[in-house]
Write a protein that holds these residues in place. Structure first.
Motif, short mmCIF file in Angstrom:
data_model
loop_
_atom_site.label_atom_id
_atom_site.label_comp_id
_atom_site.label_asym_id
_atom_site.label_seq_id
_atom_site.Cartn_x
_atom_site.Cartn_y
_atom_site.Cartn_z
N ARG A 113 53.47 65.18 14.24
CA ARG A 113 53.24 64.48 15.63
C ARG A 113 54.19 63.27 15.63
NH1 ARG A 113 46.63 64.47 15.75
NH2 ARG A 113 46.41 66.82 16.27
N ARG A 114 54.40 62.64 16.76
CA ARG A 114 54.99 61.49 17.07
C ARG A 114 54.48 60.35 16.31
NH1 ARG A 114 59.05 61.74 20.97
NH2 ARG A 114 58.76 63.63 22.33
N SER A 115 53.16 60.43 16.13
CA SER A 115 52.38 59.26 15.24
C SER A 115 52.67 59.45 13.79
CB SER A 115 50.99 59.58 15.61
OG SER A 115 50.53 60.63 14.95
N GLY A 116 53.25 60.50 13.35
CA GLY A 116 53.55 60.84 11.91
C GLY A 116 52.49 61.71 11.40
N GLU A 117 51.48 61.83 11.80
CA GLU A 117 50.47 62.86 11.33
C GLU A 117 50.84 64.23 11.65
OE1 GLU A 117 47.58 61.82 9.99
OE2 GLU A 117 48.67 59.86 9.87
N ARG A 119 49.92 68.28 12.31
CA ARG A 119 48.85 69.11 12.87
C ARG A 119 49.40 70.42 12.64
NH1 ARG A 119 48.97 71.43 18.35
NH2 ARG A 119 51.26 70.72 18.70
#
Length: 300
Positions: A113-117, A119
């Motif tokens: 994800r853009r957050s770095g997490e 998925r």
């Protein structure tokens, strides 16, 4: 198949240089390559369970480190420990990767994800060993090789349920790894088989299914990933077990372009863009220099 090089029109290598060295002692065995605009690349790392980004200047940034499955792992088919393998980058810039973790519900196609997490977008069965990941943009789907199951899986790009695209006997392992590398090229899906040393071509039917398998190259035991040079069906093949980069001509003729004397150590992947080939050494069987190389392609 012929084994002598095709001298009439063959790709050779010019300047070869190392773009980045990885921390093999920390488990950074480079396994796969997805190129990014500007000359950088995203690399899957086994058994560090990581995806890293290599900038154009060789700087290395860890994008994600996957968690261990419940109980710490050890149930991944054949290899035991959980591993990150194939990586792919969509036209929109989204980075996807494969995580094989055995029991624990973590095996499948993941997106950063853009957050770095991370998925999970496409779960795969725990008894699979997903290895190569390709985005088939023409049909809006992922394609994945399953090295221990001897299959190619497909799944929609939006995520969801996967299904078996082909379980042809040519993909089956002979004791360790079967289907490994994977490419979509010229209206067909191509896959390598590590145990049998082959590259197999599957024409894609009008409905998107798998046509009859055709073995296009033999004698490449230990082959991992491969890519096309841009000249017809000429191929560069990464031979993991013997640490080689081999040119396979359209007629099946073979020529070793790089080997252990050139610093190859457990060669795992190759991707061609324009007149450059990006090659990874995983140092997973021999040596300790896991790295990403760039080689200039020449035609003569």
């Amino acid at each position: 198949m012929p084994t002598q090089p095709d001298r009439a029109a063959a790709t050779h290598l010019g300047d070869v240089r190392v773009l980045a060295h990885f921390d093999r002692a920390a488990g950074q065995a480079a396994e796969s390559i997805a190129l990014e605009p500007g000359g950088g690349a995203v690399i899957g790392m086994i058994p560090a369970r990581q995806v890293v980004r290599v900038a154009r200047d060789g700087a290395v940034q860890v994008l994600v480190t996957m968690p261990l499955p419940p109980g710490g792992g050890g149930t991944t088919p054949v290899v035991g420990d959980p591993v990150v393998t194939g990586v792919a980058r969509s036209d929109s810039g989204a980075v996807h990767f494969l995580y094989s973790a055995g029991q624990g519900g973590l095996t499948g196609i993941w997106q950063i994800r853009r957050s770095g997490e991370p998925r999970l977008v496409v779960p795969l069965p725990a008894d699979t060993m997903p290895n190569a990941l390709v985005i088939d943009g023409e049909r809006d789907r992922f394609l994945v090789t399953d090295s221990t199951g001897g299959r190619i899986w497909q799944a929609p790009l939006r995520g969801g349920e996967a299904s078996v695209w082909s379980a042809d006997p040519s993909l089956a392992p002979g004791g360790f790894f079967g289907a490994n590398g994977l490419k979509v090229h010229d209206g067909a899906v191509w896959a390598s088989n590590s145990d049998h040393g082959t590259i197999v071509r599957f024409p894609v039917t009008e409905g998107g299914g798998a046509g009859r398998a055709e073995v296009r190259a033999r004698g490449l035991e230990g082959i991992d990933d491969f890519d096309f040079t841009g000249w017809g069906t000429e191929i560069l093949a990464a031979i993991n077990q013997t640490s080689k980069l081999v040119r396979v001509g359209s007629d099946g003729a073979q020529e070793t372009l790089l080997d252990a004397e050139d610093g190859m150590q457990g060669t795992t992947a190759v991707v061609v863009r324009g007149n450059r080939a990006y090659v990874t050494n995983g140092a997973n069987l021999v040596g300790n220099d896991s790295c990403l190389l760039i080689a200039e392609l020449q035609r003569r």
